[in-house]
Design an enzyme around this catalytic site. Structure first.
Site, PDB file in Angstrom:
ATOM      1  CB  CYS A 117     -55.697 -31.713 -31.855  1.00 57.70           C
ATOM      2  SG  CYS A 117     -56.036 -32.669 -30.604  1.00 57.70           S
ATOM      3  CG  HIS A 262     -55.541 -33.743 -35.880  1.00 57.18           C
ATOM      4  ND1 HIS A 262     -54.891 -34.211 -34.819  1.00 57.18           N
ATOM      5  CD2 HIS A 262     -56.522 -34.075 -35.114  1.00 57.18           C
ATOM      6  CE1 HIS A 262     -55.205 -34.881 -33.308  1.00 57.18           C
ATOM      7  NE2 HIS A 262     -56.242 -34.208 -33.491  1.00 57.18           N
ATOM      8  CG  ASN A 292     -56.120 -37.552 -31.907  1.00 55.30           C
ATOM      9  OD1 ASN A 292     -54.751 -37.272 -31.407  1.00 55.30           O
ATOM     10  ND2 ASN A 292     -57.899 -37.221 -31.153  1.00 55.30           N
TER      11      ASN A 292
END
Ligand SMILES: CC(C)(COP(=O)(O)OP(=O)(O)OC[C@H]1O[C@@H](n2cnc3c(N)ncnc32)[C@H](O)[C@@H]1OP(=O)(O)O)[C@@H](O)C(=O)NCCC(=O)NCCS
Length: 335
Positions: A117, A262, A292
């Protein structure tokens, strides 16, 4: 080599596959519900690749073309590729090699970044250093993921499966044109104490053989997560590192025109925004549509926001990420 005072984002683009998968679609495959997913994560739907045979580098091609057009450049202007992904097309070589070939720019160096990430921010720090050192003029920095083929779409895998989607973002990093523009501060961190709190265990060079039929039955080839631990760390580390870069750049939270966190969980980002004192109106939140997308979330969010007119040349953009590793970081950049 002619060094450069500062680097910035010359152009940005994104791409998501067309197949929309709603929470109700997932509820047909596992015991879950739209209510459970929305309440805990903010996710309503995500995108999946349309069919087998599409890898992370394939999603990166249209994202790159969009970024090049935005920058007023062509494939031939790319001097180096940095490809951030946790779902490479194949175990090796890196997806950057596949991407360069697909873009028709064989010979251009390609580096894969495996920082999950936080991959886009790690990649940004490398691109910035290369550009400032005068080593490469235009660096293509990509974050792209195909998660849908690597998650377990049943009750055992439901905690992870509902979170992730496929997508790509790409940025062209090059010399800032005026003295106010550019990357003002960037901070990166990693702590392997949490390595097994969000990981994909096998195939593994640590095991011989790397993958056995038993491991497949146990699902060791799917990601596993300690959600509560990730949540706790993310809500502490993202504000901490964001404050540090703002301080370093001598900017107040009120100077931030756009915050691009994020996209792991809407609740995490609401808590981070509140700790930083950055209002939701200035914060990118597209997790509702895409879930995500790991290394892709930041360039995907920035690309959409730029096109929606939420930022422009001269805007101060704060980016922050937390994820598997654990890894985390933040950057502040004037577009
Ligand atoms: C994953 C997350 C949403 C789970 O929320 P939570 O409130 O911690 O939920 P828990 O893990 O305690 O699970 C609560 C219950 O829901 C169940 N559950 C897990 N996934 C489920 C799903 N998709 N649908 C329905 N129920 C689910 C659990 O089995 C558990 O049941 P039990 O109480 O009978 O044992 C949350 O921990 C989170 O967002 N963590 C951060 C994850 C993240 O950001 N990951 C990516 C990092 S980059």
């Amino acid at each position: 080599m002619k060094s450069v005072a500062a680097s910035t984002i010359l152009g940005i683009g994104h791409y998501v596959p067309s197949k929309v998968v709603t929470n109700d679609d997932l509820a047909k495959l596992m015991t879950t519900s739209d209510e459970w997913i929305v309440q805990r994560t903010g996710i309503k739907e995500r995108r999946y690749i349309e069919h087998s045979g599409i890898g992370a580098s394939d999603l990166a091609v249209p994202a790159t073309k969009m970024a090049l057009e935005h920058a007023g450049l062509t494939e031939k202007d790319i001097d180096a590729i940095i490809f951030a992904t946790l779902s490479p097309d194949h175990n090796f070589p890196g997806s950057g090699c596949f991407l360069g070939h697909k873009l028709g720019i064989g010979g251009v160096p390609a580096l894969d970044v495996r920082n999950q990430c936080s991959g886009f921010l790690y990649g940004l720090s490398i691109a910035d250093a290369w550009v400032r050192a005068g080593m490469y003029e235009n660096v293509l920095l990509v974050g792209a993921e195909v998660h849908s083929t690597g998650i377990e779409l049943n009750d055992r895998g439901r905690d992870v499966a509902v979170l992730f989607g496929d997508g790509a973002g790409a940025a062209i990093i090059g010399a800032a044109k005026d003295s106010n523009q550019g990357l003002k501060a960037i901070e990166l961190h990693a702590d392997g104490v949490g390595a097994k709190d969000l990981w994909l265990e096998a195939p593994a060079s640590a095991y011989d053989p790397r993958l056995t039929p038993e491991m497949l039955v146990e699902g060791k080839h799917f990601p596993a997560m300690n959600g509560k631990q990730v949540f706790r760390w993310a809500t502490e580390k993202m504000p901490e590192v964001s404050k540090k870069v703002l301080e370093e750049a001598k900017l107040a939270a009120s100077d931030v025109d756009l915050f691009v966190p994020h996209q792991a969980n809407l609740r995490i980002n609401q808590m981070v925004g509140a700790k930083l004192g950055i209002p939701e109106a200035k914060t990118v939140a597209n997790i509702e549509k895409y879930g995500n997308t790991t290394a892709a979330t930041i360039p995907l969010g920035l690309s959409e926001a730029w096109r929606e007119g939420r930022c422009r040349r001269g805007s101060n953009v704060l980016m922050a990420a937390f994820g598997s590793g654990f890894t985390w970081g933040a950057a502040v950049l004037t577009l």
